[in-house]
Design a protein around this motif. Sequence first.
Motif, PDB file in Angstrom:
ATOM      1  N   ALA A  33       0.833  -1.208   0.000  1.00  0.00           N
ATOM      2  CA  ALA A  33       0.000   0.000   0.000  1.00  0.00           C
ATOM      3  C   ALA A  33       0.865   1.254   0.000  1.00  0.00           C
ATOM      4  CB  ALA A  33      -0.931  -0.011   1.213  1.00  0.00           C
ATOM      5  N   SER A  34       1.908   1.248   0.805  1.00  0.00           N
ATOM      6  CA  SER A  34       2.789   2.400   0.904  1.00  0.00           C
ATOM      7  C   SER A  34       3.565   2.627  -0.396  1.00  0.00           C
ATOM      8  CB  SER A  34       3.756   2.213   2.076  1.00  0.00           C
ATOM      9  OG  SER A  34       4.371   3.428   2.426  1.00  0.00           O
ATOM     10  N   LYS A  35       4.036   1.546  -1.005  1.00  0.00           N
ATOM     11  CA  LYS A  35       4.767   1.679  -2.265  1.00  0.00           C
ATOM     12  C   LYS A  35       3.880   2.293  -3.347  1.00  0.00           C
ATOM     13  CE  LYS A  35       8.211  -2.034  -1.844  1.00  0.00           C
ATOM     14  NZ  LYS A  35       8.653  -3.360  -2.369  1.00  0.00           N
ATOM     15  N   TYR A  36       2.635   1.859  -3.399  1.00  0.00           N
ATOM     16  CA  TYR A  36       1.712   2.434  -4.377  1.00  0.00           C
ATOM     17  C   TYR A  36       1.550   3.931  -4.131  1.00  0.00           C
ATOM     18  CZ  TYR A  36      -2.547   3.865  -6.715  1.00  0.00           C
ATOM     19  OH  TYR A  36      -3.455   4.556  -7.479  1.00  0.00           O
ATOM     20  N   MET A  37       1.352   4.304  -2.863  1.00  0.00           N
ATOM     21  CA  MET A  37       1.155   5.711  -2.534  1.00  0.00           C
ATOM     22  C   MET A  37       2.366   6.555  -2.920  1.00  0.00           C
ATOM     23  SD  MET A  37       0.971   7.537   1.170  1.00  0.00           S
ATOM     24  CE  MET A  37       2.697   7.115   1.329  1.00  0.00           C
ATOM     25  N   ILE A  38       3.554   6.063  -2.588  1.00  0.00           N
ATOM     26  CA  ILE A  38       4.778   6.808  -2.903  1.00  0.00           C
ATOM     27  C   ILE A  38       4.883   7.044  -4.404  1.00  0.00           C
ATOM     28  CG2 ILE A  38       7.306   6.669  -2.906  1.00  0.00           C
ATOM     29  CD1 ILE A  38       7.036   5.098  -0.232  1.00  0.00           C
ATOM     30  N   ASP A  39       4.591   6.021  -5.180  1.00  0.00           N
ATOM     31  CA  ASP A  39       4.654   6.170  -6.632  1.00  0.00           C
ATOM     32  C   ASP A  39       3.566   7.102  -7.145  1.00  0.00           C
ATOM     33  OD1 ASP A  39       5.732   5.233  -9.297  1.00  0.00           O
ATOM     34  OD2 ASP A  39       3.644   4.596  -9.498  1.00  0.00           O
ATOM     35  N   ARG A  40       2.362   6.946  -6.604  1.00  0.00           N
ATOM     36  CA  ARG A  40       1.230   7.766  -7.069  1.00  0.00           C
ATOM     37  C   ARG A  40       1.451   9.251  -6.774  1.00  0.00           C
ATOM     38  NH1 ARG A  40      -4.284   7.122  -8.709  1.00  0.00           N
ATOM     39  NH2 ARG A  40      -4.952   9.246  -9.146  1.00  0.00           N
ATOM     40  N   MET A  41       2.073   9.562  -5.658  1.00  0.00           N
ATOM     41  CA  MET A  41       2.225  10.950  -5.219  1.00  0.00           C
ATOM     42  C   MET A  41       3.615  11.514  -5.523  1.00  0.00           C
ATOM     43  SD  MET A  41      -0.813  11.290  -4.075  1.00  0.00           S
ATOM     44  CE  MET A  41      -0.823  12.887  -3.243  1.00  0.00           C
ATOM     45  N   LEU A  67       2.515  -1.163  10.513  1.00  0.00           N
ATOM     46  CA  LEU A  67       3.976  -1.203  10.583  1.00  0.00           C
ATOM     47  C   LEU A  67       4.601  -1.232   9.193  1.00  0.00           C
ATOM     48  CD1 LEU A  67       4.568  -3.728  13.522  1.00  0.00           C
ATOM     49  CD2 LEU A  67       5.022  -1.268  13.548  1.00  0.00           C
ATOM     50  N   GLY A  68       4.042  -2.064   8.311  1.00  0.00           N
ATOM     51  CA  GLY A  68       4.575  -2.160   6.963  1.00  0.00           C
ATOM     52  C   GLY A  68       4.451  -0.852   6.201  1.00  0.00           C
ATOM     53  N   PHE A  69       3.304  -0.196   6.359  1.00  0.00           N
ATOM     54  CA  PHE A  69       3.075   1.079   5.689  1.00  0.00           C
ATOM     55  C   PHE A  69       4.070   2.129   6.179  1.00  0.00           C
ATOM     56  CE2 PHE A  69       1.015   5.129   4.880  1.00  0.00           C
ATOM     57  CZ  PHE A  69       0.411   4.940   3.641  1.00  0.00           C
ATOM     58  N   ARG A  70       4.248   2.200   7.487  1.00  0.00           N
ATOM     59  CA  ARG A  70       5.153   3.190   8.069  1.00  0.00           C
ATOM     60  C   ARG A  70       6.618   2.946   7.713  1.00  0.00           C
ATOM     61  NH1 ARG A  70       0.719   3.249  11.113  1.00  0.00           N
ATOM     62  NH2 ARG A  70       0.175   5.144  12.308  1.00  0.00           N
ATOM     63  N   LYS A  71       6.988   1.687   7.589  1.00  0.00           N
ATOM     64  CA  LYS A  71       8.380   1.359   7.298  1.00  0.00           C
ATOM     65  C   LYS A  71       8.840   2.011   6.006  1.00  0.00           C
ATOM     66  CE  LYS A  71      12.337  -0.721   7.685  1.00  0.00           C
ATOM     67  NZ  LYS A  71      13.314  -0.305   8.729  1.00  0.00           N
ATOM     68  N   MET A  72       7.976   2.060   5.028  1.00  0.00           N
ATOM     69  CA  MET A  72       8.354   2.576   3.721  1.00  0.00           C
ATOM     70  C   MET A  72       8.503   4.098   3.695  1.00  0.00           C
ATOM     71  SD  MET A  72       8.773  -0.103   2.039  1.00  0.00           S
ATOM     72  CE  MET A  72       9.119   0.721   0.511  1.00  0.00           C
ATOM     73  N   ILE A 140      -6.848  10.519  -2.417  1.00  0.00           N
ATOM     74  CA  ILE A 140      -6.447   9.218  -2.936  1.00  0.00           C
ATOM     75  C   ILE A 140      -6.734   8.166  -1.866  1.00  0.00           C
ATOM     76  CG2 ILE A 140      -4.514   7.834  -3.780  1.00  0.00           C
ATOM     77  CD1 ILE A 140      -5.413  10.131  -5.635  1.00  0.00           C
ATOM     78  N   ILE A 141      -7.385   7.078  -2.247  1.00  0.00           N
ATOM     79  CA  ILE A 141      -7.802   6.059  -1.285  1.00  0.00           C
ATOM     80  C   ILE A 141      -7.158   4.715  -1.621  1.00  0.00           C
ATOM     81  CG2 ILE A 141      -9.753   4.787  -0.303  1.00  0.00           C
ATOM     82  CD1 ILE A 141     -11.491   7.215  -0.797  1.00  0.00           C
ATOM     83  N   ILE A 142      -6.501   4.153  -0.612  1.00  0.00           N
ATOM     84  CA  ILE A 142      -5.865   2.838  -0.739  1.00  0.00           C
ATOM     85  C   ILE A 142      -6.433   1.952   0.357  1.00  0.00           C
ATOM     86  CG2 ILE A 142      -3.667   1.594  -0.824  1.00  0.00           C
ATOM     87  CD1 ILE A 142      -2.387   4.483  -1.141  1.00  0.00           C
ATOM     88  N   SER A 143      -6.843   0.752  -0.019  1.00  0.00           N
ATOM     89  CA  SER A 143      -7.483  -0.151   0.936  1.00  0.00           C
ATOM     90  C   SER A 143      -6.837  -1.524   0.873  1.00  0.00           C
ATOM     91  CB  SER A 143      -8.979  -0.244   0.627  1.00  0.00           C
ATOM     92  OG  SER A 143      -9.637  -1.088   1.548  1.00  0.00           O
TER      93      SER A 143
END
Length: 209
Positions: A33-41, A67-72, A140-143
């Motif tokens: 989820a975090s990787k997608y957000m970083i790329d999208r933004m 935890l996984g989201f924050r790590k990125m 932007i919504i990620i689920s």
Amino acid sequence: IPVLIIDRSLHVEDSSLYVTFIGSNFYEEGVKASKYMIDRMRHHPGTIRIAELQGTVSSTPSINRGLGFRKMIEDNPRFQITQSKPGNFTQSGGKEAMREFLQEPRSRWPQVLFAHNDDMAIGAIEAIQEVGLKPGSDIIIISVDGTRRAFEQMVKGHINAVVECNPLLGPLVMQAAKEIMSGRTLPKRMITPEDIFTQELADRELANR
């Protein structure tokens, strides 16, 4: 008697008490989820304000997805989780929490929403629409999960990406049982295959949900 642990892991001092754990990697779901957000933004200037809808407090999926989201993003100050609240994995909980987020001054409204499951994301969409914003565009919504309802929302453009949490554990469990009965050794952890789906793939994948 061989013991298989399914879906939720256990903390045991003696790992020989069970053969294998079969289930999702919740931490990796947060990473995706975090990787997608970083790329999208990546082309969006300035600080990115992120709202987080957590699941049930102290639940394994919610803890590890967070935890996984924050790590990125921990080494990237551009991405800031400015609002975080449990929504208890329910649509009503997600809606209520999102309403609270949007009671803040407009300058604090999130640009990204990370929901720990689809039900909360769908509730948040309702709250976002109540204030006249366009979910999936203004926010932007990620689920996480991959339910049919979430794919329907992606087709509408309301959700941008969904990280799959594969519930189809039965075939893996039966295969593991056969392997055990045949005397074969299994790895201590067996992860279910999972993917991430975006709006571009939603219409094609909807029929499979």
